[in-house]
Design a protein around this motif. Structure first.
Motif, PDB file in Angstrom:
ATOM      1  N   LEU A  16       0.515  -1.069   0.097  1.00 12.73           N
ATOM      2  CA  LEU A  16      -0.412  -0.043  -0.037  1.00 12.73           C
ATOM      3  C   LEU A  16       0.589   1.641  -0.299  1.00 12.73           C
ATOM      4  CD1 LEU A  16      -3.495  -0.657   2.714  1.00 12.73           C
ATOM      5  CD2 LEU A  16      -3.516  -0.651   0.192  1.00 12.73           C
ATOM      6  N   SER A  17       1.982   1.081   0.621  1.00 10.79           N
ATOM      7  CA  SER A  17       2.619   2.182   0.511  1.00 10.79           C
ATOM      8  C   SER A  17       3.531   2.766  -0.593  1.00 10.79           C
ATOM      9  CB  SER A  17       4.156   2.004   1.785  1.00 10.79           C
ATOM     10  OG  SER A  17       4.425   1.303   1.784  1.00 10.79           O
ATOM     11  N   LEU A  18       3.185   1.883  -1.505  1.00 12.60           N
ATOM     12  CA  LEU A  18       4.382   1.450  -3.246  1.00 12.60           C
ATOM     13  C   LEU A  18       3.613   1.952  -3.999  1.00 12.60           C
ATOM     14  CD1 LEU A  18       7.182  -0.896  -1.828  1.00 12.60           C
ATOM     15  CD2 LEU A  18       7.014   0.873  -2.148  1.00 12.60           C
ATOM     16  N   THR A  19       2.625   1.473  -4.292  1.00 13.47           N
ATOM     17  CA  THR A  19       1.415   1.977  -5.196  1.00 13.47           C
ATOM     18  C   THR A  19       1.161   3.294  -5.163  1.00 13.47           C
ATOM     19  OG1 THR A  19      -0.119   1.136  -4.009  1.00 13.47           O
ATOM     20  CG2 THR A  19       0.636  -0.128  -4.811  1.00 13.47           C
ATOM     21  N   PRO A  20       0.852   3.485  -6.845  1.00 14.93           N
ATOM     22  CA  PRO A  20      -0.074   5.110  -6.476  1.00 14.93           C
ATOM     23  C   PRO A  20      -0.998   5.413  -5.813  1.00 14.93           C
ATOM     24  CG  PRO A  20       1.364   4.108  -8.899  1.00 14.93           C
ATOM     25  CD  PRO A  20       0.933   2.950  -7.740  1.00 14.93           C
ATOM     26  N   GLY A  21      -0.771   6.339  -5.214  1.00  8.58           N
ATOM     27  CA  GLY A  21      -2.341   6.976  -4.632  1.00  8.58           C
ATOM     28  C   GLY A  21      -1.771   8.309  -4.554  1.00  8.58           C
ATOM     29  N   PRO A  22      -3.154   8.838  -3.840  1.00  8.45           N
ATOM     30  CA  PRO A  22      -2.512  10.234  -3.435  1.00  8.45           C
ATOM     31  C   PRO A  22      -1.911  10.353  -2.651  1.00  8.45           C
ATOM     32  CG  PRO A  22      -4.797   8.748  -2.087  1.00  8.45           C
ATOM     33  CD  PRO A  22      -4.229   7.550  -3.471  1.00  8.45           C
ATOM     34  N   ASN A  23      -1.577   9.773  -1.299  1.00 11.39           N
ATOM     35  CA  ASN A  23       0.106  10.173  -0.965  1.00 11.39           C
ATOM     36  C   ASN A  23       1.493  10.016  -1.645  1.00 11.39           C
ATOM     37  OD1 ASN A  23      -0.751  11.041   1.680  1.00 11.39           O
ATOM     38  ND2 ASN A  23      -1.372   8.401   1.971  1.00 11.39           N
ATOM     39  N   ASN A  24       1.211   9.840  -2.694  1.00 11.41           N
ATOM     40  CA  ASN A  24       2.465   9.968  -3.518  1.00 11.41           C
ATOM     41  C   ASN A  24       2.616  11.421  -4.325  1.00 11.41           C
ATOM     42  OD1 ASN A  24       3.654   7.703  -2.222  1.00 11.41           O
ATOM     43  ND2 ASN A  24       2.861   5.722  -4.274  1.00 11.41           N
ATOM     44  N   THR A  25       1.135  11.076  -5.089  1.00 14.55           N
ATOM     45  CA  THR A  25       0.558  12.679  -5.559  1.00 14.55           C
ATOM     46  C   THR A  25       0.663  14.067  -5.148  1.00 14.55           C
ATOM     47  OG1 THR A  25      -1.081  11.382  -6.911  1.00 14.55           O
ATOM     48  CG2 THR A  25      -1.210  14.182  -7.155  1.00 14.55           C
ATOM     49  N   LEU A  26       0.164  13.719  -3.523  1.00 16.44           N
ATOM     50  CA  LEU A  26       0.817  14.687  -2.774  1.00 16.44           C
ATOM     51  C   LEU A  26       2.331  14.819  -2.682  1.00 16.44           C
ATOM     52  CD1 LEU A  26      -2.253  14.617   0.200  1.00 16.44           C
ATOM     53  CD2 LEU A  26      -1.330  16.553  -1.619  1.00 16.44           C
ATOM     54  N   PHE A  27       3.387  14.098  -2.361  1.00 13.62           N
ATOM     55  CA  PHE A  27       4.593  13.996  -2.422  1.00 13.62           C
ATOM     56  C   PHE A  27       5.242  14.818  -3.628  1.00 13.62           C
ATOM     57  CE2 PHE A  27       4.490   9.897   0.029  1.00 13.62           C
ATOM     58  CZ  PHE A  27       4.042  10.543   1.008  1.00 13.62           C
ATOM     59  N   THR A  29       3.412  16.674  -5.664  1.00  9.09           N
ATOM     60  CA  THR A  29       3.517  17.878  -6.054  1.00  9.09           C
ATOM     61  C   THR A  29       4.504  19.127  -4.778  1.00  9.09           C
ATOM     62  OG1 THR A  29       1.251  17.174  -6.757  1.00  9.09           O
ATOM     63  CG2 THR A  29       1.424  20.124  -5.581  1.00  9.09           C
ATOM     64  N   SER A  30       3.906  18.867  -3.591  1.00  6.70           N
ATOM     65  CA  SER A  30       4.806  18.877  -2.442  1.00  6.70           C
ATOM     66  C   SER A  30       6.750  19.167  -3.006  1.00  6.70           C
ATOM     67  CB  SER A  30       4.462  18.008  -1.319  1.00  6.70           C
ATOM     68  OG  SER A  30       5.574  19.326  -0.853  1.00  6.70           O
ATOM     69  N   GLY A  31       7.198  18.020  -3.459  1.00  6.14           N
ATOM     70  CA  GLY A  31       8.305  18.224  -3.497  1.00  6.14           C
ATOM     71  C   GLY A  31       9.154  19.386  -4.715  1.00  6.14           C
ATOM     72  N   THR A  39      10.024  18.465   1.915  1.00  6.49           N
ATOM     73  CA  THR A  39       9.184  16.976   2.237  1.00  6.49           C
ATOM     74  C   THR A  39       8.927  16.606   2.661  1.00  6.49           C
ATOM     75  OG1 THR A  39       8.256  18.552  -0.720  1.00  6.49           O
ATOM     76  CG2 THR A  39       7.569  16.503  -0.271  1.00  6.49           C
ATOM     77  N   VAL A  40       9.903  16.385   3.250  1.00 12.04           N
ATOM     78  CA  VAL A  40      10.299  14.671   3.800  1.00 12.04           C
ATOM     79  C   VAL A  40       9.883  15.346   4.707  1.00 12.04           C
ATOM     80  CG1 VAL A  40      12.273  14.398   5.407  1.00 12.04           C
ATOM     81  CG2 VAL A  40      13.250  15.237   3.156  1.00 12.04           C
ATOM     82  N   PRO A  41       9.211  15.743   5.892  1.00 12.42           N
ATOM     83  CA  PRO A  41       8.050  15.784   7.118  1.00 12.42           C
ATOM     84  C   PRO A  41       7.186  15.341   6.840  1.00 12.42           C
ATOM     85  CG  PRO A  41       9.185  17.725   7.447  1.00 12.42           C
ATOM     86  CD  PRO A  41      10.114  17.386   5.941  1.00 12.42           C
ATOM     87  N   HIS A  42       6.001  15.287   5.501  1.00  8.62           N
ATOM     88  CA  HIS A  42       5.049  14.422   4.899  1.00  8.62           C
ATOM     89  C   HIS A  42       5.593  13.308   4.710  1.00  8.62           C
ATOM     90  CE1 HIS A  42       2.482  14.686   1.537  1.00  8.62           C
ATOM     91  NE2 HIS A  42       1.790  14.395   2.908  1.00  8.62           N
ATOM     92  N   GLY A  93      -6.211  30.352   2.511  1.00 11.74           N
ATOM     93  CA  GLY A  93      -4.457  30.434   2.028  1.00 11.74           C
ATOM     94  C   GLY A  93      -3.239  30.056   3.175  1.00 11.74           C
ATOM     95  N   ALA A  94      -3.810  29.722   3.622  1.00 14.69           N
ATOM     96  CA  ALA A  94      -2.979  29.747   5.310  1.00 14.69           C
ATOM     97  C   ALA A  94      -1.960  28.065   4.804  1.00 14.69           C
ATOM     98  CB  ALA A  94      -2.335  30.209   6.357  1.00 14.69           C
ATOM     99  N   ALA A  95      -1.819  27.335   4.033  1.00 14.21           N
ATOM    100  CA  ALA A  95      -2.086  25.808   3.786  1.00 14.21           C
ATOM    101  C   ALA A  95      -0.688  25.761   4.017  1.00 14.21           C
ATOM    102  CB  ALA A  95      -2.270  25.508   2.296  1.00 14.21           C
ATOM    103  N   GLY A  96       0.233  26.720   3.570  1.00 12.27           N
ATOM    104  CA  GLY A  96       2.251  26.802   3.731  1.00 12.27           C
ATOM    105  C   GLY A  96       2.154  26.878   5.053  1.00 12.27           C
TER     106      GLY A  96
END
Length: 98
Positions: A16-27, A29-31, A39-42, A93-96
């Motif tokens: 589950l951690s290695l397959t493409p999914g929402p977290n990998n997409t977020l990683f 985008t964040s990177g 992005t490392v803390p995420h 607008g303060a997500a960061g």
């Protein structure tokens, strides 16, 4: 029996951690937007948080939530409050800055 259970748990968590999914997409985008260092803390949060959540459920957290009256309801309201807070921060607008 226990070794088979642990092996299945590890294989499931890795899959589950290695397959493409929402977290990998977020990683990704964040990177791109913030760089690798920010992005490392995420990445670490997902890498440690997801297996921790699976272990808690596997070790009987659900039984505890069903046994203690009101605990599941408290968890629901706390979860709703956190999601509303995060939505408010993103909409403002303060997500960061979370």
């Amino acid at each position: 029996m226990f070794d088979e259970w642990i092996a299945g748990f590890v294989i499931f968590a890795l899959t589950l951690s290695l397959t493409p999914g929402p977290n990998n997409t977020l990683f990704t985008t964040s990177g791109v937007n913030f760089g690798i260092a920010r992005t490392v803390p995420h990445i670490l949060g997902v890498a440690f948080g997801f297996p921790t959540m699976l272990a808690a459920v596997a070790l009987g957290l659900w039984s505890l939530l069903n046994t203690v009256p009101g605990l599941l309801e408290v968890l629901r309201y706390v979860s709703i409050a956190i999601l509303i807070y995060l939505a408010w921060k993103i909409a403002g607008g303060a997500a960061g800055k979370i």
